[in-house]
Motif scaffolding. Structure first.
Motif, PDB file in Angstrom:
ATOM      1  N   GLN A 172      -7.313  -8.303 -53.881  1.00  0.00           N
ATOM      2  CA  GLN A 172      -7.078  -6.887 -54.100  1.00  0.00           C
ATOM      3  C   GLN A 172      -5.915  -6.385 -53.257  1.00  0.00           C
ATOM      4  O   GLN A 172      -5.085  -5.622 -53.737  1.00  0.00           O
ATOM      5  CB  GLN A 172      -8.347  -6.098 -53.758  1.00  0.00           C
ATOM      6  N   CYS A 232      -2.153  -4.403 -54.393  1.00  0.00           N
ATOM      7  CA  CYS A 232      -2.044  -2.983 -54.049  1.00  0.00           C
ATOM      8  C   CYS A 232      -0.720  -2.728 -53.341  1.00  0.00           C
ATOM      9  O   CYS A 232      -0.421  -3.383 -52.337  1.00  0.00           O
ATOM     10  CB  CYS A 232      -3.201  -2.556 -53.138  1.00  0.00           C
ATOM     11  N   ARG A 239       3.006  -4.502 -49.818  1.00  0.00           N
ATOM     12  CA  ARG A 239       1.658  -4.830 -50.284  1.00  0.00           C
ATOM     13  C   ARG A 239       0.648  -4.521 -49.183  1.00  0.00           C
ATOM     14  O   ARG A 239       0.959  -4.602 -47.997  1.00  0.00           O
ATOM     15  CB  ARG A 239       1.560  -6.315 -50.650  1.00  0.00           C
ATOM     16  N   TYR A 277      -0.781  -4.067 -61.145  1.00  0.00           N
ATOM     17  CA  TYR A 277      -0.825  -3.649 -59.733  1.00  0.00           C
ATOM     18  C   TYR A 277      -1.306  -2.207 -59.637  1.00  0.00           C
ATOM     19  O   TYR A 277      -1.250  -1.441 -60.602  1.00  0.00           O
ATOM     20  CB  TYR A 277       0.563  -3.769 -59.094  1.00  0.00           C
ATOM     21  N   ARG A 278      -1.758  -1.860 -58.446  1.00  0.00           N
ATOM     22  CA  ARG A 278      -2.169  -0.485 -58.167  1.00  0.00           C
ATOM     23  C   ARG A 278      -1.337   0.059 -57.014  1.00  0.00           C
ATOM     24  O   ARG A 278      -0.843  -0.706 -56.182  1.00  0.00           O
ATOM     25  CB  ARG A 278      -3.657  -0.433 -57.817  1.00  0.00           C
ATOM     26  N   VAL A 321      -0.963   3.075 -53.857  1.00  0.00           N
ATOM     27  CA  VAL A 321      -1.513   4.131 -53.009  1.00  0.00           C
ATOM     28  C   VAL A 321      -0.321   4.904 -52.460  1.00  0.00           C
ATOM     29  O   VAL A 321       0.559   4.325 -51.821  1.00  0.00           O
ATOM     30  CB  VAL A 321      -2.360   3.564 -51.853  1.00  0.00           C
ATOM     31  N   CYS A 337      -3.694   4.332 -59.473  1.00  0.00           N
ATOM     32  CA  CYS A 337      -3.154   4.881 -58.231  1.00  0.00           C
ATOM     33  C   CYS A 337      -4.145   5.858 -57.637  1.00  0.00           C
ATOM     34  O   CYS A 337      -5.059   6.342 -58.329  1.00  0.00           O
ATOM     35  CB  CYS A 337      -1.800   5.571 -58.448  1.00  0.00           C
ATOM     36  N   SER A 348      -7.226   1.143 -49.229  1.00  0.00           N
ATOM     37  CA  SER A 348      -7.142   0.588 -50.584  1.00  0.00           C
ATOM     38  C   SER A 348      -8.078  -0.591 -50.777  1.00  0.00           C
ATOM     39  O   SER A 348      -8.436  -0.924 -51.913  1.00  0.00           O
ATOM     40  CB  SER A 348      -5.699   0.157 -50.888  1.00  0.00           C
ATOM     41  N   CYS A 349      -8.479  -1.241 -49.671  1.00  0.00           N
ATOM     42  CA  CYS A 349      -9.322  -2.424 -49.763  1.00  0.00           C
ATOM     43  C   CYS A 349     -10.810  -2.112 -49.578  1.00  0.00           C
ATOM     44  O   CYS A 349     -11.645  -3.013 -49.686  1.00  0.00           O
ATOM     45  CB  CYS A 349      -8.891  -3.454 -48.718  1.00  0.00           C
ATOM     46  N   TRP A 374      -9.601   5.407 -57.799  1.00  0.00           N
ATOM     47  CA  TRP A 374      -8.465   4.981 -58.624  1.00  0.00           C
ATOM     48  C   TRP A 374      -8.362   5.817 -59.896  1.00  0.00           C
ATOM     49  O   TRP A 374      -9.346   6.087 -60.574  1.00  0.00           O
ATOM     50  CB  TRP A 374      -8.581   3.505 -58.988  1.00  0.00           C
TER      51      TRP A 374
END
Length: 579
Positions: free
Chosen positions: A26, A30, A44, A210-211, A213, A241, A548-549, A557
């Motif tokens: 993950q 991100c 990342r 991908y996402r 933040v 996002c 994000s993790c 999200w």
């Protein structure tokens, strides 16, 4: 589950479905974006440190077209005689304070004067080196734009338009060319897309896997946030996002549950109290001064102390960057450093011989950052640096439950409640009711509950120009309970590039101890700079990467399909802050 499985297949991984949900995978998918007024930090979530580049773009000026060049340093203004006299008197007073200070061993601290420094540098002759191999970027070298640090070398003769999309912690809307919201969003799309493709080596076509933040300011504009989410999901094409305020992210990066967060940026200083991952709205304050103002104050001081590099022009991008490097490398607030100190720097311009200077500088190295506590000296870069808080929400035609709707319904509900109360009173005592009804007009019945979120004294107080310690005291004073005030006074977190001055935390600690109200004084006031041995300027980025993790972040999200269907209303449901 199916989405995670599809993601694993698309990314050509051989992991199982359970492994695809593990933190390392993950984190690799991100992208954390922290845009600032001067620098952009992007990387990342799995990276130890982000990539940091100048958050600027230069485009060739069209023939006979308008010209606009945002400066690297906040420009100085022409001071009136009264203002110049006030600035000089403030610095003289600060020199007197330094002269009366003691070193850590209890001995008196010898101060230096501008005359001593000028005398020491009178015979300074620069050492000439070989011709610089650096080159200016010319219009013939560029197809469409220049990104990042290369902007410093954009040849002025070719008249590039230079834009910094963020200024003073917000989008750089202005009346010049490239100053509209759509132009700024186009610049952001170009800069961020370029960094993702060239620094992170991710093709734009793969961004749907991908996402992102996005780290946003603690004081935000709802319209701008809506546009930035659209930029990430629609224009850039991320698969998801969410947004997080920089002060909240900083507490995650520092591993703190509650703190008064002070962010010292390049062009703004912001303060707010964060508890349980929420920035308290009433405590937010932003001041329009920061590291760039300190750099200009530093140049003002060394000029008056015989600075031997007479050709220095702070408005020139390369000289502005040079002065910033000298300030960051040598300025401090450590009272144990006394007398004249050696300062070395190299002036390097494309196509001409380099010049190496070896000079002496005295208390100017302390006086420049001390401007944070004596903000009158920032008149050098303009008068209007007064504090501002979170503005009341404005309406949005795409959101049927926007602030205007909530404000209106709250008025009606309050009015109906009072009318019902009045009716019940009438049934019991008609004589008293007629008296009450006559004394209350409709104006008295209308109460704006949303405006009540901001204290009645919010506007007058926030018109003041606060020093750093005053801003912290003002912010904490607006906490909702005495117990929260004690917690905030016990833990103050300094982040941002302007927090790197050695001795800043000690100086701030001593100033606060003299001013904290007795009833809120904690057992210990801890001022944290560089938690976990991190660079203060990267704490917020690291905190966003950690967020994000987290398993709890999965519900934050926002997906492109949801955004296209529901739009800005999603932010009311998903944003991890009060919308």
């Amino acid at each position: 589950m199916a989405e995670d499985r599809n993601l694993a297949v698309t990314m050509n991984t051989s992991v199982t479905q359970e492994q695809s949900q593990s933190e390392p995978i993950q984190a690799q998918t991100c992208i954390i974006i922290h845009p600032g007024s001067k620098n952009l930090r992007i990387g990342r979530a799995s990276d130890v440190n982000p990539h940091t580049i100048l958050h600027a773009i230069a485009r060739p000026r069209r023939p006979k077209g308008p010209l606009h060049r945002d400066p690297v340093l906040i420009p100085t203004v022409e001071l009136s005689k009264e203002n110049k006299l006030q600035v000089d008197e403030t610095y003289q007073s600060m020199r007197g304070t330094l002269q009366s200070c003691l070193r850590s061993d209890g001995t008196p601290r010898p101060a230096t004067s501008a005359q001593q420094v000028a005398l020491a540098n009178k015979q300074c002759i620069p050492i000439q080196g070989s011709v610089s191999k650096l080159q200016y970027v010319t219009k013939s070298d560029v197809e469409d734009y220049i990104i990042g640090d290369q902007v410093l070398y954009a040849h002025s003769a070719d008249q590039f338009n230079v834009h910094f999309p963020f200024r003073h912690g917000d989008l750089n809307i202005h009346a010049g060319v490239g100053g509209s919201l759509s132009s700024i969003l186009a610049d952001l799309e170009t800069i961020w897309g370029h960094c993702i493709t060239n620094l992170l080596e991710i093709p734009k076509t793969e961004l749907k896997h991908y996402r992102a933040v996005l780290v946003i300011p603690d004081i935000y504009n709802r319209l701008f946030l809506k546009e930035l989410v659209g930029l990430l999901l629609i224009q850039l094409g991320f698969g998801g996002c969410f947004l997080v305020q920089d002060h909240v992210a900083a507490t995650f990066g520092a591993g703190l549950g509650a703190a008064c967060v002070v962010d010292l940026g390049d062009q703004k200083t912001s303060v707010s109290c964060v508890e349980d991952a929420l920035s308290q709205r009433a405590t937010r304050i932003r001041l329009d001064y920061g590291g760039s103002d300190i750099t200009q104050a530093f140049y003002y001081l060394i000029q008056r102390a015989g600075f031997p590099y007479k050709e220095c022009q702070p408005q020139h991008p390369l000289d502005g960057a040079l002065l910033t490097r000298i300030k960051e490398g040598y300025c401090h607030l450590n009272l144990d450093f006394c007398g004249l100190r050696d300062v070395n720097f190299v002036v390097e311009r494309p196509g001409v011989p380099t010049l190496r200077y070896h000079i002496k500088i005295g208390d100017e190295l302390l006086l420049a950052p001390l401007g944070l506590f004596n903000t009158e000296v920032f008149a050098l870069t303009g008068q209007d640096k007064r504090g501002q808080g979170q503005a009341n929400a404005s309406g949005d035609p795409e959101d049927p439950h926007d602030a205007n709707y909530l404000r209106e319904t709250s008025r009606r509900a309050h009015k109906e409640a009072l009318e019902n109360q009045s009716t019940s009173t009438a049934s019991m005592d008609p004589i008293d009711n007629s008296t009450n009804a006559g004394g209350q007009g409709e104006e008295d019945l209308v109460v704006d509950s949303l405006a009540a979120d901001a204290a009645t004294d919010d506007q007058p107080q926030q018109q003041l120009l606060y020093s750093l310690d005053q801003a912290i005291l003002h912010s904490i004073e607006r906490c909702s309970s005495d117990e929260m005030k004690r917690r905030m006074y016990s833990c103050i977190l300094l982040v941002g590039g302007g927090a790197k001055f050695e001795g800043l935390s000690t100086w701030l600690h001593n100033r606060l101890l003299l001013q904290i109200p007795f009833q809120f004084r904690p057992e210990q006031t801890e001022i944290i700079v560089g938690p976990k041995e991190m660079d203060p300027s990267m704490v917020a980025w690291k905190g966003a990467a950690i967020m994000s993790c987290l398993e709890s972040a999965q519900e934050l999200w926002i997906r492109p399909t949801e955004w296209k269907k529901i739009g800005v209303r999603l932010l009311r449901e998903r944003a991890p802050f009060y919308w």
